[in-house]
Design a protein around this motif. Structure first.
Motif, PDB file in Angstrom:
ATOM      1  N   ARG A  80     -22.377 -28.192  -1.870  1.00  0.00           N
ATOM      2  CA  ARG A  80     -23.242 -28.740  -0.975  1.00  0.00           C
ATOM      3  C   ARG A  80     -22.704 -30.017  -0.208  1.00  0.00           C
ATOM      4  NH1 ARG A  80     -29.508 -28.511  -2.466  1.00  0.00           N
ATOM      5  NH2 ARG A  80     -29.642 -28.795  -0.234  1.00  0.00           N
ATOM      6  N   GLN A  81     -21.874 -30.712  -0.951  1.00  0.00           N
ATOM      7  CA  GLN A  81     -21.278 -32.021  -0.281  1.00  0.00           C
ATOM      8  C   GLN A  81     -20.425 -31.542   0.501  1.00  0.00           C
ATOM      9  OE1 GLN A  81     -22.189 -35.334  -0.866  1.00  0.00           O
ATOM     10  NE2 GLN A  81     -20.914 -35.669   0.688  1.00  0.00           N
ATOM     11  N   ALA A  82     -19.354 -30.543   0.089  1.00  0.00           N
ATOM     12  CA  ALA A  82     -18.472 -30.065   1.084  1.00  0.00           C
ATOM     13  C   ALA A  82     -18.778 -29.507   2.397  1.00  0.00           C
ATOM     14  CB  ALA A  82     -17.557 -28.979   0.239  1.00  0.00           C
ATOM     15  N   LYS A  83     -20.095 -28.584   2.350  1.00  0.00           N
ATOM     16  CA  LYS A  83     -20.580 -28.016   3.453  1.00  0.00           C
ATOM     17  C   LYS A  83     -21.117 -29.258   4.329  1.00  0.00           C
ATOM     18  CE  LYS A  83     -22.107 -23.844   1.407  1.00  0.00           C
ATOM     19  NZ  LYS A  83     -23.375 -22.920   1.266  1.00  0.00           N
ATOM     20  N   GLU A 103      -8.338 -42.230   0.510  1.00  0.00           N
ATOM     21  CA  GLU A 103      -7.306 -41.418   0.027  1.00  0.00           C
ATOM     22  C   GLU A 103      -7.888 -39.963   0.083  1.00  0.00           C
ATOM     23  OE1 GLU A 103      -4.538 -40.522  -3.812  1.00  0.00           O
ATOM     24  OE2 GLU A 103      -5.737 -42.206  -3.645  1.00  0.00           O
ATOM     25  N   GLN A 104      -9.169 -39.831  -0.552  1.00  0.00           N
ATOM     26  CA  GLN A 104      -9.775 -38.623  -0.556  1.00  0.00           C
ATOM     27  C   GLN A 104     -10.014 -37.889   0.614  1.00  0.00           C
ATOM     28  OE1 GLN A 104     -13.630 -36.676  -2.854  1.00  0.00           O
ATOM     29  NE2 GLN A 104     -13.096 -38.888  -3.564  1.00  0.00           N
ATOM     30  N   VAL A 115     -14.879 -24.508   2.804  1.00  0.00           N
ATOM     31  CA  VAL A 115     -15.786 -24.764   1.611  1.00  0.00           C
ATOM     32  C   VAL A 115     -15.136 -24.671   0.323  1.00  0.00           C
ATOM     33  CG1 VAL A 115     -18.203 -24.484   0.573  1.00  0.00           C
ATOM     34  CG2 VAL A 115     -17.817 -24.419   2.988  1.00  0.00           C
ATOM     35  N   GLU A 116     -14.399 -23.642  -0.001  1.00  0.00           N
ATOM     36  CA  GLU A 116     -13.624 -23.548  -1.217  1.00  0.00           C
ATOM     37  C   GLU A 116     -12.761 -24.768  -1.477  1.00  0.00           C
ATOM     38  OE1 GLU A 116     -14.285 -21.082   0.959  1.00  0.00           O
ATOM     39  OE2 GLU A 116     -15.808 -20.366  -0.046  1.00  0.00           O
ATOM     40  N   ARG A 117     -11.878 -25.033  -0.622  1.00  0.00           N
ATOM     41  CA  ARG A 117     -10.742 -26.024  -0.883  1.00  0.00           C
ATOM     42  C   ARG A 117     -11.464 -27.400  -0.827  1.00  0.00           C
ATOM     43  NH1 ARG A 117      -8.502 -29.648   2.057  1.00  0.00           N
ATOM     44  NH2 ARG A 117      -6.752 -30.563   1.614  1.00  0.00           N
ATOM     45  N   TRP A 118     -12.515 -27.514  -0.004  1.00  0.00           N
ATOM     46  CA  TRP A 118     -13.089 -29.082   0.088  1.00  0.00           C
ATOM     47  C   TRP A 118     -13.929 -29.032  -1.311  1.00  0.00           C
ATOM     48  CZ3 TRP A 118     -14.632 -32.265   4.535  1.00  0.00           C
ATOM     49  CH2 TRP A 118     -13.695 -32.221   5.675  1.00  0.00           C
ATOM     50  N   THR A 119     -14.486 -28.090  -1.890  1.00  0.00           N
ATOM     51  CA  THR A 119     -15.234 -28.380  -3.104  1.00  0.00           C
ATOM     52  C   THR A 119     -14.382 -28.567  -4.108  1.00  0.00           C
ATOM     53  OG1 THR A 119     -17.025 -26.551  -2.320  1.00  0.00           O
ATOM     54  CG2 THR A 119     -16.855 -26.895  -4.499  1.00  0.00           C
ATOM     55  N   GLU A 120     -13.009 -27.637  -4.137  1.00  0.00           N
ATOM     56  CA  GLU A 120     -12.389 -28.162  -5.314  1.00  0.00           C
ATOM     57  C   GLU A 120     -11.558 -29.546  -5.290  1.00  0.00           C
ATOM     58  OE1 GLU A 120      -9.199 -24.975  -4.885  1.00  0.00           O
ATOM     59  OE2 GLU A 120     -10.560 -23.631  -5.442  1.00  0.00           O
ATOM     60  N   THR A 121     -11.426 -30.129  -4.029  1.00  0.00           N
ATOM     61  CA  THR A 121     -10.942 -31.404  -4.110  1.00  0.00           C
ATOM     62  C   THR A 121     -12.012 -32.200  -4.467  1.00  0.00           C
ATOM     63  OG1 THR A 121      -9.689 -30.682  -2.145  1.00  0.00           O
ATOM     64  CG2 THR A 121      -9.878 -32.978  -2.254  1.00  0.00           C
ATOM     65  N   ILE A 122     -13.458 -32.409  -3.807  1.00  0.00           N
ATOM     66  CA  ILE A 122     -14.406 -33.101  -4.405  1.00  0.00           C
ATOM     67  C   ILE A 122     -14.674 -33.195  -5.848  1.00  0.00           C
ATOM     68  CG2 ILE A 122     -17.093 -33.398  -4.192  1.00  0.00           C
ATOM     69  CD1 ILE A 122     -16.441 -32.724  -1.115  1.00  0.00           C
ATOM     70  N   GLU A 123     -14.451 -31.907  -6.433  1.00  0.00           N
ATOM     71  CA  GLU A 123     -14.581 -31.883  -7.875  1.00  0.00           C
ATOM     72  C   GLU A 123     -13.338 -32.609  -8.703  1.00  0.00           C
ATOM     73  OE1 GLU A 123     -14.943 -27.674  -8.436  1.00  0.00           O
ATOM     74  OE2 GLU A 123     -17.266 -27.572  -8.178  1.00  0.00           O
TER      75      GLU A 123
END
Length: 181
Positions: A80-83, A103-104, A115-123
């Protein structure tokens, strides 16, 4: 400061007195605190207990000052954060101005906007103790501001800061409040 004929200072003082007496009287609930509106499925129930208590007290002072309070977001998972962050980019908002971890943000922006890539990066960053937002830990909430006057928006942000919010950020259509407790 006065809004709609109410003194923000008096509202804040009333809430401070109620909060002080609540702290002295163990077991007292927040039943006398005025309720705010929360949109469905926004994660209010998953906020930290201290954040939820603080939000209720702040909302009471804001409502008493004539500022309507509708919470549009609470605790979020990484997806949800990525979205939410992708939507900000799509609206032309500057993520470097909104988030502290440059940096992030650069890592997110320097690759495919999925959304998938951003979710993985945030995690991945959260696992290193670098959560991009306090929404991930249940220590932040967003409050709808699109129906507020500029005076109400400034007053609501100032009230949050006076009541101990870590940060109150005025964004495009909401007030982001970080409690940090």
């Amino acid at each position: 400061m006065r809004i709609n004929g109410y003194s923000v200072g008096l509202a804040l003082a009333a809430v401070a007195l109620a909060y002080g007496s609540r702290r002295r009287a163990q077991g007292t609930t927040l039943a006398n605190v005025q309720s705010f509106t929360a949109l469905p499925n926004v994660g209010i129930e998953n906020l930290t207990p201290a954040t939820l208590d603080w939000l209720r007290l702040w909302a009471t002072a804001a409502i008493q000052a004539g500022i309507p309070v509708t919470v549009t977001s609470g605790k979020r998972d990484a997806r949800r954060q990525a979205k939410a962050m992708i939507a900000k980019v799509d609206r032309g908002e500057d993520l470097h101005a909104l988030y502290r971890d440059d940096e992030q943000i650069a890592d997110l922006l320097n690759g495919p906007r999925t959304v998938e890539r951003w979710t993985e990066t945030i995690e991945r960053y959260a696992a290193m103790g670098r959560g991009v937002s306090n929404h991930l830990s249940g220590r932040a909430a967003d409050v709808r501001s699109r129906d507020w006057t500029p005076e109400q928006l400034r007053a609501a942000a100032a009230l949050a800061t006076k009541m101990g919010a870590k940060r109150a950020i005025i964004e495009s259509d909401h007030l982001h409040i970080e409690v940090g407790r």
